[in-house]
Design a protein around this motif. Sequence first.
Motif, PDB file in Angstrom:
ATOM      1  N   VAL A 107       4.925   3.709  -1.168  1.00 45.72           N
ATOM      2  CA  VAL A 107       5.138   3.134  -2.494  1.00 45.72           C
ATOM      3  C   VAL A 107       5.004   4.230  -3.549  1.00 45.72           C
TER       4      VAL A 107
ATOM      5  N   SER B 197       1.451   5.865  -2.888  1.00 48.70           N
ATOM      6  CA  SER B 197       0.537   5.213  -1.949  1.00 48.70           C
ATOM      7  C   SER B 197       1.233   5.062  -0.600  1.00 48.70           C
TER       8      SER B 197
ATOM      9  N   THR C 108      -3.959   2.828 -10.748  1.00 44.38           N
ATOM     10  CA  THR C 108      -2.964   2.616  -9.698  1.00 44.38           C
ATOM     11  C   THR C 108      -2.378   3.958  -9.288  1.00 44.38           C
TER      12      THR C 108
ATOM     13  N   ALA D  20       5.640   4.863  -7.625  1.00 48.31           N
ATOM     14  CA  ALA D  20       5.849   4.227  -8.931  1.00 48.31           C
ATOM     15  C   ALA D  20       6.230   2.753  -8.774  1.00 48.31           C
ATOM     16  N   GLY D  21       5.577   2.076  -7.848  1.00 51.21           N
ATOM     17  CA  GLY D  21       5.786   0.654  -7.655  1.00 51.21           C
ATOM     18  C   GLY D  21       6.928   0.282  -6.736  1.00 51.21           C
ATOM     19  N   ARG D  22       7.678   1.252  -6.215  1.00 49.45           N
ATOM     20  CA  ARG D  22       8.842   0.945  -5.353  1.00 49.45           C
ATOM     21  C   ARG D  22       8.607   1.509  -3.962  1.00 49.45           C
ATOM     22  N   ASP D  23       8.847   0.706  -2.913  1.00 49.61           N
ATOM     23  CA  ASP D  23       8.661   1.149  -1.541  1.00 49.61           C
ATOM     24  C   ASP D  23       9.881   1.968  -1.101  1.00 49.61           C
TER      25      ASP D  23
END
Length: 555
Positions: free
Chosen positions: A72, A8, A4, A74-77
């Motif tokens: 995004v 991103s 992952t 570390a998993g947060r937008d």
Amino acid sequence: MTPTPLLSIRDLSVSFSTPAGQVTAVNRVSIELAAGQTLAVVGESGSGKSTTAAAINRLLPANGSITSGSIVFAGRDLATADERELIRIRGSQVGLIPQDPMSNLNPMQRIGTQIAEALEVHGRTSGKETDRRVVELLEMVGIPEPERRATQHPHEFSGGMRQRALIAMGLACEPALLIADEPTSALDVTVQRKILDQLERLTARMGTAVFLITHDLGLAAERADTVVVMYRGEIVESGEAREILENPQHEYTRALIAAAPSLTSRRLAAPLASVTGVAEAHAGAGPSGSGPAPLVEVENLTKEFDVRAGRSGKRSRFTAVDAVSFGIPRQQTVSIVGESGSGKSTTANMLLGLEQATSGSIRFDGDQLIGMRRRQLLAFRRRVQPVFQNPYSSLDPRYTVRRSIAEPLQVHGIGDARSRRARVNELLEQVALPPAMAERLPHELSGGQRQRVAIARALALSPELVILDEAVSALDVIVQNQILELLAGLQERLGLSYLLISHDLAVVRMLSHQVHVMQRGRIVESGTPDEIFDRPQEDYTRELLAAIPGERRVA
């Protein structure tokens, strides 16, 4: 299984509100960056690379906004995160190394205090542990005498040292993602290598991802795992760094690579034989058949400064320039190269009359500069003009291009309003800018256009010597190549002499007739570009050449 990505970016678009309406600066950009990887974004000024970086931690200007897409981390937008969460993430998890140190360092605070704040705000250290870590960070980024330097203010640092202080602040909390916006453009090659080596060690040790913005393609090739090429707000090519730079598919990428200066680039300096012939026609020959007398003769030039020693505040003497001697022949380019803090800019400032020499001699066209009276100094400054590194900070933001270029003519009482207007138009033509540009303000120009305006202003008084202090180091490679061609052409047409101060050895080789290498205030080696670059005699010169970016992966 593909890991992952730490970062991103998907279909990101950024627009700016302007009097002419909405302008799209970034258009549907998608980028992925894994932990421990380095991604380089390259492109010319205005391509959208810095805007993309600013969008990641939501530091866009007030008139800028994300109009679509996600970021995004570390998993947060981050595109939808609230300000409280962004404050927590900035610095501690997403570090930033901005380009311009004078705009990003507080002139009223000591350097150590500013780095300490970055540590303590995020609860990383306190008390004596903070002081120890500050010294460690300054040492890590190559600042000598870190304990003493931590007590100094930004104006007591050279430009390169100020940039290193910013890098120390960006690395202070050892973030998971480091956004580095042209982090080494103001640094000499040896310090640049030290800084980038440190970034690589962080990447390996902590899995730090580096989002690197650069116009230096050699640096991108050497340091990045992946390269993204941006043009007019869009990604036109991306892939593995070596493949992109050795086998570019897009026409724009090929143009970037062709424009990048290297030690094998075409020489722009006029041959010495033709220069000497013109110079002899321009001025009488020197003593006993030695050829034309130099325009500038520097002998045993020395500059000492009073500096504070540590927290005690005791004063000591620091020798920035130590018994330097050289000449600048008419219509030739003489370059001074060396590390940040080597004394090259201080030497240039003494030639401009901006710094008073401690001892030694500077003769300009036979007249002694040191000790000149005010009226003599005013006449001298008509004949010598500077072009500095940052055209935005050297142009008054409230002045139109016309007023900026005309100002030297008004100061020296040359001509009337009509003749000055005509002279400005003539100068704009000389630097390949359209007459309509005269009514614009600096913020309405690109970086390359601003530097052309700075050159036009320097030429307003028809000087004989132009001092170029890192005049192209902040420009992307395509614009840089255009400015170098312009400078070479102006020298040939107008008979100019140049003193070029630069840490970019490829630029020095392209433009110079004579090169002097400075180390710790002294000239340690001198010669023609071929002698210096092909047959260096000193270990220090060989170290400078070995540190040029791109050698390891591209050579």
